[in-house]
Design a protein around this motif. Sequence first.
Motif, PDB file in Angstrom:
ATOM      1  N   VAL A 106      -8.877 -10.845  -8.005  1.00 59.69           N
ATOM      2  CA  VAL A 106     -10.153 -10.179  -7.774  1.00 59.69           C
ATOM      3  C   VAL A 106     -11.273 -10.765  -8.623  1.00 59.69           C
ATOM      4  O   VAL A 106     -12.322 -11.160  -8.113  1.00 59.69           O
ATOM      5  N   ALA A 107     -11.099 -10.791  -9.937  1.00 59.53           N
ATOM      6  CA  ALA A 107     -12.208 -11.114 -10.832  1.00 59.53           C
ATOM      7  C   ALA A 107     -12.758 -12.522 -10.612  1.00 59.53           C
ATOM      8  O   ALA A 107     -13.970 -12.738 -10.646  1.00 59.53           O
ATOM      9  N   SER A 108     -11.889 -13.486 -10.372  1.00 58.20           N
ATOM     10  CA  SER A 108     -12.342 -14.878 -10.336  1.00 58.20           C
ATOM     11  C   SER A 108     -12.515 -15.455  -8.939  1.00 58.20           C
ATOM     12  O   SER A 108     -13.238 -16.440  -8.772  1.00 58.20           O
ATOM     13  N   CYS A 109     -11.884 -14.841  -7.941  1.00 60.93           N
ATOM     14  CA  CYS A 109     -11.799 -15.534  -6.652  1.00 60.93           C
ATOM     15  C   CYS A 109     -12.169 -14.701  -5.429  1.00 60.93           C
ATOM     16  O   CYS A 109     -12.258 -15.248  -4.326  1.00 60.93           O
ATOM     17  N   ALA A 110     -12.388 -13.408  -5.584  1.00 61.58           N
ATOM     18  CA  ALA A 110     -12.410 -12.536  -4.414  1.00 61.58           C
ATOM     19  C   ALA A 110     -13.615 -12.733  -3.496  1.00 61.58           C
ATOM     20  O   ALA A 110     -13.612 -12.246  -2.378  1.00 61.58           O
ATOM     21  N   SER A 111     -14.664 -13.431  -3.940  1.00 59.05           N
ATOM     22  CA  SER A 111     -15.814 -13.648  -3.063  1.00 59.05           C
ATOM     23  C   SER A 111     -15.741 -14.978  -2.312  1.00 59.05           C
ATOM     24  O   SER A 111     -16.683 -15.349  -1.612  1.00 59.05           O
ATOM     25  N   ARG A 112     -14.629 -15.692  -2.431  1.00 59.93           N
ATOM     26  CA  ARG A 112     -14.486 -16.967  -1.724  1.00 59.93           C
ATOM     27  C   ARG A 112     -14.366 -16.726  -0.212  1.00 59.93           C
ATOM     28  O   ARG A 112     -13.690 -15.794   0.219  1.00 59.93           O
ATOM     29  N   PRO A 113     -14.991 -17.547   0.595  1.00 54.93           N
ATOM     30  CA  PRO A 113     -14.838 -17.408   2.051  1.00 54.93           C
ATOM     31  C   PRO A 113     -13.374 -17.504   2.456  1.00 54.93           C
ATOM     32  O   PRO A 113     -12.620 -18.334   1.945  1.00 54.93           O
ATOM     33  N   GLY A 114     -12.978 -16.625   3.353  1.00 52.74           N
ATOM     34  CA  GLY A 114     -11.616 -16.661   3.866  1.00 52.74           C
ATOM     35  C   GLY A 114     -10.586 -15.983   2.991  1.00 52.74           C
ATOM     36  O   GLY A 114      -9.393 -16.052   3.299  1.00 52.74           O
ATOM     37  N   LEU A 115     -11.007 -15.327   1.917  1.00 54.12           N
ATOM     38  CA  LEU A 115     -10.082 -14.597   1.052  1.00 54.12           C
ATOM     39  C   LEU A 115     -10.462 -13.126   1.043  1.00 54.12           C
ATOM     40  O   LEU A 115     -11.619 -12.779   0.788  1.00 54.12           O
ATOM     41  N   VAL A 116      -9.494 -12.273   1.332  1.00 50.17           N
ATOM     42  CA  VAL A 116      -9.691 -10.827   1.300  1.00 50.17           C
ATOM     43  C   VAL A 116      -8.637 -10.236   0.378  1.00 50.17           C
ATOM     44  O   VAL A 116      -7.445 -10.503   0.544  1.00 50.17           O
ATOM     45  N   VAL A 117      -9.086  -9.459  -0.622  1.00 49.96           N
ATOM     46  CA  VAL A 117      -8.166  -8.812  -1.552  1.00 49.96           C
ATOM     47  C   VAL A 117      -8.364  -7.308  -1.452  1.00 49.96           C
ATOM     48  O   VAL A 117      -9.501  -6.821  -1.431  1.00 49.96           O
ATOM     49  N   LEU A 118      -7.263  -6.572  -1.389  1.00 46.41           N
ATOM     50  CA  LEU A 118      -7.303  -5.116  -1.295  1.00 46.41           C
ATOM     51  C   LEU A 118      -6.701  -4.514  -2.555  1.00 46.41           C
ATOM     52  O   LEU A 118      -5.693  -5.000  -3.070  1.00 46.41           O
ATOM     53  N   ARG A 119      -7.314  -3.447  -3.043  1.00 48.65           N
ATOM     54  CA  ARG A 119      -6.778  -2.716  -4.182  1.00 48.65           C
ATOM     55  C   ARG A 119      -6.705  -1.233  -3.841  1.00 48.65           C
ATOM     56  O   ARG A 119      -7.548  -0.704  -3.116  1.00 48.65           O
ATOM     57  N   SER A 120      -5.699  -0.569  -4.402  1.00 49.08           N
ATOM     58  CA  SER A 120      -5.490   0.862  -4.201  1.00 49.08           C
ATOM     59  C   SER A 120      -5.826   1.610  -5.479  1.00 49.08           C
ATOM     60  O   SER A 120      -5.485   1.174  -6.574  1.00 49.08           O
ATOM     61  N   PHE A 121      -6.483   2.740  -5.353  1.00 50.83           N
ATOM     62  CA  PHE A 121      -6.799   3.594  -6.490  1.00 50.83           C
ATOM     63  C   PHE A 121      -5.659   4.566  -6.788  1.00 50.83           C
ATOM     64  O   PHE A 121      -5.459   4.967  -7.933  1.00 50.83           O
ATOM     65  N   GLY A 122      -4.896   4.943  -5.770  1.00 49.85           N
ATOM     66  CA  GLY A 122      -3.934   6.029  -5.916  1.00 49.85           C
ATOM     67  C   GLY A 122      -2.690   5.697  -6.699  1.00 49.85           C
ATOM     68  O   GLY A 122      -2.115   6.582  -7.343  1.00 49.85           O
ATOM     69  N   LYS A 123      -2.225   4.455  -6.683  1.00 44.73           N
ATOM     70  CA  LYS A 123      -0.931   4.110  -7.275  1.00 44.73           C
ATOM     71  C   LYS A 123      -0.958   4.228  -8.802  1.00 44.73           C
ATOM     72  O   LYS A 123      -0.262   5.045  -9.396  1.00 44.73           O
ATOM     73  N   PHE A 124      -1.750   3.395  -9.448  1.00 41.01           N
ATOM     74  CA  PHE A 124      -1.793   3.330 -10.911  1.00 41.01           C
ATOM     75  C   PHE A 124      -2.349   4.615 -11.519  1.00 41.01           C
ATOM     76  O   PHE A 124      -1.854   5.108 -12.538  1.00 41.01           O
ATOM     77  N   PHE A 125      -3.363   5.171 -10.887  1.00 42.37           N
ATOM     78  CA  PHE A 125      -3.999   6.359 -11.436  1.00 42.37           C
ATOM     79  C   PHE A 125      -3.294   7.652 -11.020  1.00 42.37           C
ATOM     80  O   PHE A 125      -3.660   8.734 -11.474  1.00 42.37           O
ATOM     81  N   GLY A 126      -2.293   7.552 -10.163  1.00 42.62           N
ATOM     82  CA  GLY A 126      -1.556   8.739  -9.753  1.00 42.62           C
ATOM     83  C   GLY A 126      -2.401   9.724  -8.972  1.00 42.62           C
ATOM     84  O   GLY A 126      -2.163  10.929  -9.022  1.00 42.62           O
ATOM     85  N   LEU A 127      -3.364   9.209  -8.209  1.00 38.33           N
ATOM     86  CA  LEU A 127      -4.299  10.067  -7.482  1.00 38.33           C
ATOM     87  C   LEU A 127      -4.325   9.688  -6.009  1.00 38.33           C
ATOM     88  O   LEU A 127      -5.385   9.486  -5.409  1.00 38.33           O
ATOM     89  N   ALA A 128      -3.146   9.617  -5.414  1.00 39.74           N
ATOM     90  CA  ALA A 128      -3.055   9.208  -4.012  1.00 39.74           C
ATOM     91  C   ALA A 128      -3.823  10.148  -3.090  1.00 39.74           C
ATOM     92  O   ALA A 128      -4.343   9.734  -2.048  1.00 39.74           O
ATOM     93  N   GLY A 129      -3.897  11.435  -3.457  1.00 40.17           N
ATOM     94  CA  GLY A 129      -4.600  12.393  -2.615  1.00 40.17           C
ATOM     95  C   GLY A 129      -6.097  12.180  -2.556  1.00 40.17           C
ATOM     96  O   GLY A 129      -6.768  12.714  -1.668  1.00 40.17           O
ATOM     97  N   ALA A 130      -6.642  11.403  -3.482  1.00 35.85           N
ATOM     98  CA  ALA A 130      -8.079  11.122  -3.456  1.00 35.85           C
ATOM     99  C   ALA A 130      -8.461  10.219  -2.289  1.00 35.85           C
ATOM    100  O   ALA A 130      -9.614  10.206  -1.861  1.00 35.85           O
ATOM    101  N   ARG A 131      -7.505   9.436  -1.777  1.00 31.35           N
ATOM    102  CA  ARG A 131      -7.737   8.497  -0.688  1.00 31.35           C
ATOM    103  C   ARG A 131      -8.902   7.560  -0.994  1.00 31.35           C
ATOM    104  O   ARG A 131      -9.981   7.639  -0.408  1.00 31.35           O
ATOM    105  N   LEU A 132      -8.655   6.659  -1.932  1.00 29.45           N
ATOM    106  CA  LEU A 132      -9.666   5.680  -2.319  1.00 29.45           C
ATOM    107  C   LEU A 132      -9.022   4.324  -2.508  1.00 29.45           C
ATOM    108  O   LEU A 132      -7.924   4.204  -3.061  1.00 29.45           O
TER     109      LEU A 132
END
Length: 333
Positions: A176-202
């Motif tokens: 994400v930090a160094s490469c995510a704005s490059r053309p042809g690259l899509v990175v997805l991150r989940s908020f619910g896993k690490f923060f234990g807040l899956a019900g927030a749906r973010l």
Amino acid sequence: MLEHGGRLRRAAQQYGIPLAEWLDLSTGISPWPWNLPEIPANAWMRLPEDDDGLEAAARRYYGAEQLLPLSGSQAAIQLLPKLRPAGRVGVLSPCYAEHAEAWRSAGHDLREVGDHDVAHQLEHFDVLVVVNPNNPTGRRIEPGVLLEWHARLQARGGWLVVDEAFMDCTPEQSLVASCASRPGLVVLRSFGKFFGLAGARLGFAFAEPGLLARLAQLLGPWSVSGPTRWVAQAVLGNFHEHIERRRDLAEASRRLAGLLGEHGFAPQGGTSLFQWTVSMQSHALRDHLARQGILVRLFETPASLRFGLPPDEDGWQRLEQGLRTFNQMESLR
């Protein structure tokens, strides 16, 4: 609907055990609650606004300028296939099944490939989808390898889609930090896993601005609720607690790997949030644990189980007893 972890009510009905008596280890979500701020009334009463501070907090946390908040990374998984004409898509498998389903359902020619097949099959794909760290195997692919694949795809107008839902515990390995704005690259991150807040749906998508704009158009307005936006700002900004949580999760995951190994189910992979073990006894063990009110995630191919982290000492003792009594029963057969 595909099978997922966390369907606790269905398990409670199937096994006749009250919902409150279950130990849910099926999801790979942090088992500990976060210190949440009080949600002001206007977060409930007003429509969400994009300049409320969530995007700024996310930029600081992820170290990236170009991002789009989503109602869970699942939203992007379902919509990204609609942003390309029908083409040839590879999904590095086994992995989170929604990826293959989304591209297949959108009319793309989908092929699931193994780790050792990607390098020599990459020229056959317009899009490659990778879950890193992988769910459920825990496999990690080095950033340099991913960027090499991306360069080969992007040279032909292709995409590399990297799902980093379980990356928060090892942010140094993220693209994400160094490469995510490059053309042809899509990175997805989940908020619910690490923060234990899956019900927030973010969740968040990271890509070049033009692609994010097209994705936002498909999402439509107000895709993330006001209360979720409020809570997420506070949680994303608590950097000291992030460090402590990564340490605690890593320690618990090592403990889980050791416990499984002591009872003959040594993991073949895992992350700080779960351990994954392959065994011909997977179905029998899943059923035995369920009869003790312990829910784990079963996978059919290969026959395997994913174990999340117990939330407390009572949970650890229940899991240890379940594993021990299973082996005792098996020894009598």
